[in-house]
Motif scaffolding. Structure first.
Motif, PDB file in Angstrom:
ATOM      1  N   LEU A 101      -6.664   8.716   1.836  1.00 41.28           N
ATOM      2  CA  LEU A 101      -5.451   8.707   2.598  1.00 41.28           C
ATOM      3  C   LEU A 101      -5.588   9.178   4.140  1.00 41.28           C
ATOM      4  O   LEU A 101      -4.869   8.345   4.668  1.00 41.28           O
ATOM      5  N   ALA A 102      -5.960  10.333   4.207  1.00 45.11           N
ATOM      6  CA  ALA A 102      -5.509  11.216   5.362  1.00 45.11           C
ATOM      7  C   ALA A 102      -6.339  10.331   6.699  1.00 45.11           C
ATOM      8  O   ALA A 102      -6.002   9.869   7.439  1.00 45.11           O
ATOM      9  N   ALA A 180     -13.033   0.449  10.143  1.00 42.92           N
ATOM     10  CA  ALA A 180     -14.251   1.683   9.979  1.00 42.92           C
ATOM     11  C   ALA A 180     -13.838   2.944   8.927  1.00 42.92           C
ATOM     12  O   ALA A 180     -14.163   3.758   8.164  1.00 42.92           O
ATOM     13  N   PHE A 181     -12.577   3.685   9.281  1.00 41.86           N
ATOM     14  CA  PHE A 181     -11.899   4.516   8.584  1.00 41.86           C
ATOM     15  C   PHE A 181     -11.555   3.510   7.179  1.00 41.86           C
ATOM     16  O   PHE A 181     -11.785   4.647   6.976  1.00 41.86           O
ATOM     17  N   ALA A 182     -10.708   2.678   7.758  1.00 45.92           N
ATOM     18  CA  ALA A 182     -10.009   1.866   6.560  1.00 45.92           C
ATOM     19  C   ALA A 182     -11.526   1.683   5.017  1.00 45.92           C
ATOM     20  O   ALA A 182     -11.055   2.651   4.026  1.00 45.92           O
ATOM     21  N   GLY A 183     -12.735   2.205   5.726  1.00 42.70           N
ATOM     22  CA  GLY A 183     -13.564   1.350   4.486  1.00 42.70           C
ATOM     23  C   GLY A 183     -14.434   2.975   3.960  1.00 42.70           C
ATOM     24  O   GLY A 183     -14.501   2.760   2.860  1.00 42.70           O
ATOM     25  N   ALA A 185     -12.109   5.128   3.404  1.00 42.81           N
ATOM     26  CA  ALA A 185     -11.262   5.861   2.326  1.00 42.81           C
ATOM     27  C   ALA A 185     -10.768   4.844   1.024  1.00 42.81           C
ATOM     28  O   ALA A 185     -11.203   6.290   0.370  1.00 42.81           O
ATOM     29  N   LEU A 186     -11.180   4.228   1.404  1.00 40.30           N
ATOM     30  CA  LEU A 186     -11.627   2.943  -0.072  1.00 40.30           C
ATOM     31  C   LEU A 186     -12.577   4.417  -0.511  1.00 40.30           C
ATOM     32  O   LEU A 186     -12.725   3.703  -1.928  1.00 40.30           O
ATOM     33  N   PHE A 187     -13.483   3.972  -0.283  1.00 39.72           N
ATOM     34  CA  PHE A 187     -14.690   4.333  -1.341  1.00 39.72           C
ATOM     35  C   PHE A 187     -14.345   6.150  -1.724  1.00 39.72           C
ATOM     36  O   PHE A 187     -15.370   6.280  -2.753  1.00 39.72           O
ATOM     37  N   GLY A 188     -13.646   6.939  -0.992  1.00 37.75           N
ATOM     38  CA  GLY A 188     -12.774   8.075  -1.538  1.00 37.75           C
ATOM     39  C   GLY A 188     -11.586   8.150  -2.758  1.00 37.75           C
ATOM     40  O   GLY A 188     -11.955   8.240  -3.448  1.00 37.75           O
ATOM     41  N   LEU A 189     -11.667   7.187  -2.442  1.00 35.20           N
ATOM     42  CA  LEU A 189     -10.180   6.379  -3.403  1.00 35.20           C
ATOM     43  C   LEU A 189     -10.900   5.831  -4.220  1.00 35.20           C
ATOM     44  O   LEU A 189     -10.206   6.872  -5.810  1.00 35.20           O
TER      45      LEU A 189
END
Length: 442
Positions: A101-102, A180-183, A185-189
């Protein structure tokens, strides 16, 4: 001279755990570590874009990178203790949700201050993952595989950095740096949701081990004292941290180095930097395997190998950054990085051997603390400041010299290793007698 087997620290915590399930645990825990570092290192791929858009200095960019490692260093110890108390699996999943999320917040940042706060929270989320994750991995495999597992698991940081910089560079080039950041983040979630559904605390912590841990808690001050009671284990922390200064700095600043001196775009710079970092990750695994193979009956040999890795990387990287820009320089950097992080596996095995099994999570937290405060946080920040004064190319010529200090610390550890292992083994005999007495009383 006495020989000490790698199993001298006592209990094999992998008994009763199916090997197939152990590898599933490793794969998922390793996957989350990759996500951890993808979220951390994607920033490096977009350094040139942020520098241009927000008119940032190298010191400011270095701080955005260093704040994550700094928070990891400061919080890894207390958060690891909390994870041991409240459940490692739940804690690992919560950490992944927070850093993901961060990372998404980084993509939404409108200025440097907001980006700094988001990166601060990334560091909070990632703080204890490495130490708690490796404690989980070590607990489900035989102790004779410690250097290999330590090197392989920690190499996830390198592979995550590779994926973060390569994928981040491509996404930034085609869709903008925010995506780049959003991609990442989604993988981690996604992994954070899957992890607790598959990895169960009860399956990696059988009842018999819980009983043993409860007995050990009666003499808790003694196990905790092993975290810092020997000169060898303190040297392992410090030597590992100093060597991480070198590898961590090259990882963070390589995309910018390629952008400035090779005129590469963010996508190509990220891809080439990813190859260099991949060499570092591969070296972690190979050096750890070599350590386990050569040191099965002589654990002190892993310290000699660590010294060789430090001095070898210093020689190769010093030569590399003295060469003119071009393919020969890049090849030499790859060779240097192949052994620059080779101390990770031996250092992890040293820490596991020199500390009590009941506090291995906290022991790895202490190692993580040293790696971050001495290396991963300090290296990029100091290199950024030096770069502002003399240029990044000249700053890189100074970085490998830190490996000489790391080698000196490991040499000090080698002088005291046998004596420290003998003392730890003696304390283990006393504790077994205490546990036997408690068993009789119960």
């Amino acid at each position: 001279m006495a020989a000490h087997h790698i199993s001298d620290d006592g209990i094999d915590t992998s008994l009763g755990i199916p090997r197939t399930y152990a590898w599933i645990v490793f794969a998922l825990t390793f996957g989350l570590l990759i996500s951890d570092y993808m979220s951390r290192q994607v920033l490096n791929a977009v350094f040139p874009l942020l520098k241009a858009e927000w008119a940032l200095s190298d010191s400011q960019l270095g701080l955005l990178s260093g704040i994550v490692a700094l928070m990891v260093g400061l919080l890894t110890f207390p958060l690891s203790l909390l994870a041991d108390r409240f459940g490692r699996i739940k804690s690992l999943a919560l950490m992944a949700v927070l850093w993901s999320l961060a990372t998404l917040g980084c993509g939404l940042a409108e200025n440097y201050q907001q980006m700094f706060i988001a990166r601060f929270l990334v560091g909070v989320g990632e703080a204890a993952y490495g130490s708690v994750g490796i404690a989980v991995v070590v607990s489900v495999f035989p102790r004779e595989m410690r250097a290999t597992l330590s090197g392989a698991f920690i190499s996830g940081g390198m592979f995550g950095s590779v994926l973060g910089m390569a994928a981040g560079g491509v996404m930034a080039q085609h869709f903008g740096w925010r995506w780049a950041f959003a991609g990442m983040a989604l993988f981690g979630l996604l992994l954070a949701v899957l992890y607790p559904l598959i990895v169960k605390q009860a399956r990696i912590n059988p009842q018999r081990m819980t009983t043993a841990a409860n007995k050990a808690a009666v003499a808790l001050t003694r196990p905790l004292r092993t975290l810092y009671s020997s000169r060898s284990v303190i040297s392992a922390y410090v030597g590992s941290g100093l060597q991480m200064f070198v590898g961590g700095t090259v990882i963070v600043w390589m995309p910018s180095y390629l952008n400035r001196y090779y005129a590469m775009g963010t996508d190509k710079a990220g891809a080439v930097a990813a190859i260099i970092v991949l060499c570092g990750g591969t070296g972690m695994i190979l050096c750890g395997m070599l350590s386990d193979r050569l040191c099965r009956n002589r654990p002190d040999r892993k310290i000699a190998l660590s010294i060789a890795y430090c001095l070898g990387s210093c020689l190769l990287l010093s030569l590399a950054f003295a060469l003119p820009f071009g393919l020969p320089q890049l090849v030499m950097i790859c060779l240097g990085m192949l052994i620059a992080a080779g101390t990770s596996g031996p250092a992890g095995a040293m820490v596991a051997n020199l500390t009590h099994y009941s506090v291995h999570g906290t022991a790895f937290a202490t190692l993580t603390l040293a790696n971050n405060l001495l290396g991963l946080a300090t290296g990029p920040l100091l290199t950024g400041k030096v770069s502002d004064l003399i240029g990044l190319d000249n700053a890189f010529q100074l970085v490998p010299l830190v490996s000489i200090a790391a080698a000196a610390v490991f040499l000090y550890a080698k002088r005291h290793y046998h004596k420290d292992m003998a003392r730890l083994k003696g304390e283990g005999v006393e504790e077994k007698s205490l546990e036997a007495a408690l068993e009789v009383q119960s």
